[in-house]
Design a protein around this motif. Structure first.
Motif, mmCIF file in Angstrom:
data_model
loop_
_atom_site.group_PDB
_atom_site.id
_atom_site.type_symbol
_atom_site.label_atom_id
_atom_site.label_comp_id
_atom_site.label_asym_id
_atom_site.label_seq_id
_atom_site.Cartn_x
_atom_site.Cartn_y
_atom_site.Cartn_z
ATOM 1 N N ASP A 75 -1.800 -0.773 4.806
ATOM 2 C CA ASP A 75 -2.439 -0.870 3.535
ATOM 3 C C ASP A 75 -1.829 -0.998 2.300
ATOM 4 O OD1 ASP A 75 -0.739 1.339 3.550
ATOM 5 O OD2 ASP A 75 -2.058 2.931 2.841
ATOM 6 N N SER A 76 -0.729 -1.998 2.318
ATOM 7 C CA SER A 76 0.163 -2.254 1.214
ATOM 8 C C SER A 76 0.127 -3.870 0.871
ATOM 9 C CB SER A 76 1.468 -2.003 1.796
ATOM 10 O OG SER A 76 1.960 -2.763 2.974
ATOM 11 N N LEU A 77 -1.002 -4.169 0.735
ATOM 12 C CA LEU A 77 -1.425 -5.570 0.136
ATOM 13 C C LEU A 77 -1.842 -5.689 -1.330
ATOM 14 C CD1 LEU A 77 -2.886 -7.588 3.201
ATOM 15 C CD2 LEU A 77 -0.774 -7.885 1.648
ATOM 16 N N SER A 78 -1.294 -5.024 -2.145
ATOM 17 C CA SER A 78 -1.711 -4.619 -3.639
ATOM 18 C C SER A 78 -1.465 -6.123 -4.165
ATOM 19 C CB SER A 78 -0.695 -3.701 -4.366
ATOM 20 O OG SER A 78 0.574 -4.197 -4.639
ATOM 21 N N GLY A 79 -1.934 -6.093 -5.541
ATOM 22 C CA GLY A 79 -1.996 -7.327 -6.244
ATOM 23 C C GLY A 79 -0.709 -7.742 -6.634
ATOM 24 N N HIS A 80 0.458 -6.909 -6.490
ATOM 25 C CA HIS A 80 1.840 -7.235 -6.801
ATOM 26 C C HIS A 80 2.540 -7.582 -5.284
ATOM 27 C CE1 HIS A 80 1.374 -6.010 -10.994
ATOM 28 N NE2 HIS A 80 0.847 -4.931 -10.410
ATOM 29 N N SER A 81 2.070 -7.462 -4.371
ATOM 30 C CA SER A 81 2.644 -7.876 -3.119
ATOM 31 C C SER A 81 2.638 -9.123 -2.934
ATOM 32 C CB SER A 81 1.895 -6.940 -1.900
ATOM 33 O OG SER A 81 2.704 -7.356 -0.556
ATOM 34 N N GLU A 82 3.862 -9.850 -2.283
ATOM 35 C CA GLU A 82 4.153 -11.060 -1.899
ATOM 36 C C GLU A 82 3.805 -11.056 -0.373
ATOM 37 O OE1 GLU A 82 7.970 -12.422 -2.806
ATOM 38 O OE2 GLU A 82 7.462 -11.804 -5.163
ATOM 39 N N ALA A 83 3.467 -10.156 0.092
ATOM 40 C CA ALA A 83 3.351 -10.279 1.779
ATOM 41 C C ALA A 83 1.953 -10.688 2.076
ATOM 42 C CB ALA A 83 3.217 -8.575 2.358
ATOM 43 N N ALA A 90 4.760 -3.402 -9.977
ATOM 44 C CA ALA A 90 4.705 -3.098 -8.689
ATOM 45 C C ALA A 90 5.034 -1.712 -8.720
ATOM 46 C CB ALA A 90 5.828 -3.923 -7.933
ATOM 47 N N SER A 91 4.563 -0.835 -7.650
ATOM 48 C CA SER A 91 4.973 0.522 -7.694
ATOM 49 C C SER A 91 4.802 0.953 -6.073
ATOM 50 C CB SER A 91 4.161 1.441 -8.387
ATOM 51 O OG SER A 91 2.768 1.359 -8.075
ATOM 52 N N GLY A 92 5.438 2.251 -5.784
ATOM 53 C CA GLY A 92 5.272 2.686 -4.391
ATOM 54 C C GLY A 92 6.001 1.754 -3.567
ATOM 55 N N ILE A 93 5.447 1.642 -2.313
ATOM 56 C CA ILE A 93 6.205 1.154 -1.188
ATOM 57 C C ILE A 93 6.329 -0.401 -1.559
ATOM 58 C CG2 ILE A 93 4.106 0.479 0.213
ATOM 59 C CD1 ILE A 93 6.235 2.105 2.281
ATOM 60 N N VAL A 94 5.519 -1.126 -2.306
ATOM 61 C CA VAL A 94 5.604 -2.390 -2.488
ATOM 62 C C VAL A 94 6.731 -2.754 -3.319
ATOM 63 C CG1 VAL A 94 4.460 -4.420 -3.803
ATOM 64 C CG2 VAL A 94 3.087 -2.793 -2.533
ATOM 65 N N LYS A 95 6.934 -1.881 -4.546
ATOM 66 C CA LYS A 95 8.309 -1.952 -4.937
ATOM 67 C C LYS A 95 9.475 -1.608 -4.081
ATOM 68 C CE LYS A 95 10.733 -0.636 -9.239
ATOM 69 N NZ LYS A 95 11.787 -1.217 -8.811
ATOM 70 N N GLU A 96 9.406 -0.594 -3.259
ATOM 71 C CA GLU A 96 10.533 -0.327 -2.199
ATOM 72 C C GLU A 96 10.611 -1.396 -1.723
ATOM 73 O OE1 GLU A 96 10.369 3.474 0.024
ATOM 74 O OE2 GLU A 96 8.783 4.144 -1.430
ATOM 75 N N ARG A 97 9.853 -2.301 -0.997
ATOM 76 C CA ARG A 97 10.250 -3.404 -0.316
ATOM 77 C C ARG A 97 10.983 -4.558 -1.057
ATOM 78 N NH1 ARG A 97 4.582 -3.583 1.930
ATOM 79 N NH2 ARG A 97 3.527 -5.082 0.504
ATOM 80 N N MET A 98 10.252 -4.596 -2.307
ATOM 81 C CA MET A 98 10.975 -5.654 -3.109
ATOM 82 C C MET A 98 12.346 -5.377 -3.534
ATOM 83 S SD MET A 98 7.833 -6.501 -5.853
ATOM 84 C CE MET A 98 6.237 -7.467 -5.314
#
Length: 194
Positions: free
Chosen positions: A85-93, A27-35
């Motif tokens: 736009d933050s639904l990457s493969g690593h996102s749990e959202a 995870a990186s970027g905003i996804v990592k920030e929220r994690m």
């Protein structure tokens, strides 16, 4: 009630720990920030849960410190980390966050109030500052909490259930239960099962 609070919090956060560890990989970027934000709140909840479980002595400063972390990571601090736009493969959202944005935002804003209420109630062990005992009396049905003369008084009390000053008169464990229930409401609907 105390055991229910602890069990709910521990089950909830124990269940998400393996997913958080595996989801952080890559995870990186905003996804990592929220994690990372969620990890911080999880750590704060665990510290308070240990108090109400009886693993450590009741310490109002520990409760207040944890409440501040949760408060400061909720509301706008949380919702700004969920751009569309933050639904990457690593996102749990789940996409439901954006389909129900107002509900998601209300839950996050409510978390700010509940965390401040927990901060305010940190000194209250098993009894509220108004003398209401925790335990056999329910928040909704207690004549001492609600007043037995009319439903209007009961409705008025319910309006204050998100008021940090009113919450500060309740037992800290009760406010903590409300806070973890609010977390669960959000996670059950807006977090993928991994």
């Amino acid at each position: 009630m105390r055991k229910t609070v602890i069990a709910t919090a521990l089950i909830f956060f124990t269940a998400i720990t393996p997913q958080l560890v595996s989801a952080h990989g890559g995870a990186s970027g905003i996804v990592k920030e929220r994690m990372d934000l969620m990890d911080d709140m999880k750590g704060a909840v665990k510290k308070v849960a240990a108090i109400f479980k009886g693993d450590i002595e009741h310490n109002p400063d520990t409760i207040r410190d944890a409440a501040l972390i949760i408060r400061d990571h909720s509301g706008d601090a949380m919702t700004k980390l969920f751009p569309t736009d933050s639904l990457s493969g690593h996102s749990e959202a789940t996409p439901a966050i954006w389909q129900e944005w107002q509900r998601f935002q209300k839950l996050s804003d409510r978390q700010v109030k509940l965390a401040q209420g927990l901060y305010n109630a940190a000194d209250n062990k098993g009894e509220s500052s108004q003398g209401h005992m925790m335990g056999s009396q329910s928040m909704m049905g207690s004549a001492s909490m609600m007043g037995s003369d009319s439903m209007i008084r009961g409705d008025e009390k319910m309006l204050h259930m998100d008021d940090p000053d009113y919450l500060g008169t309740m037992p800290a464990s009760m406010v903590f239960k409300m806070l973890t229930d609010n977390c669960s409401s959000c996670h059950e609907r807006y977090r993928k099962e991994m």
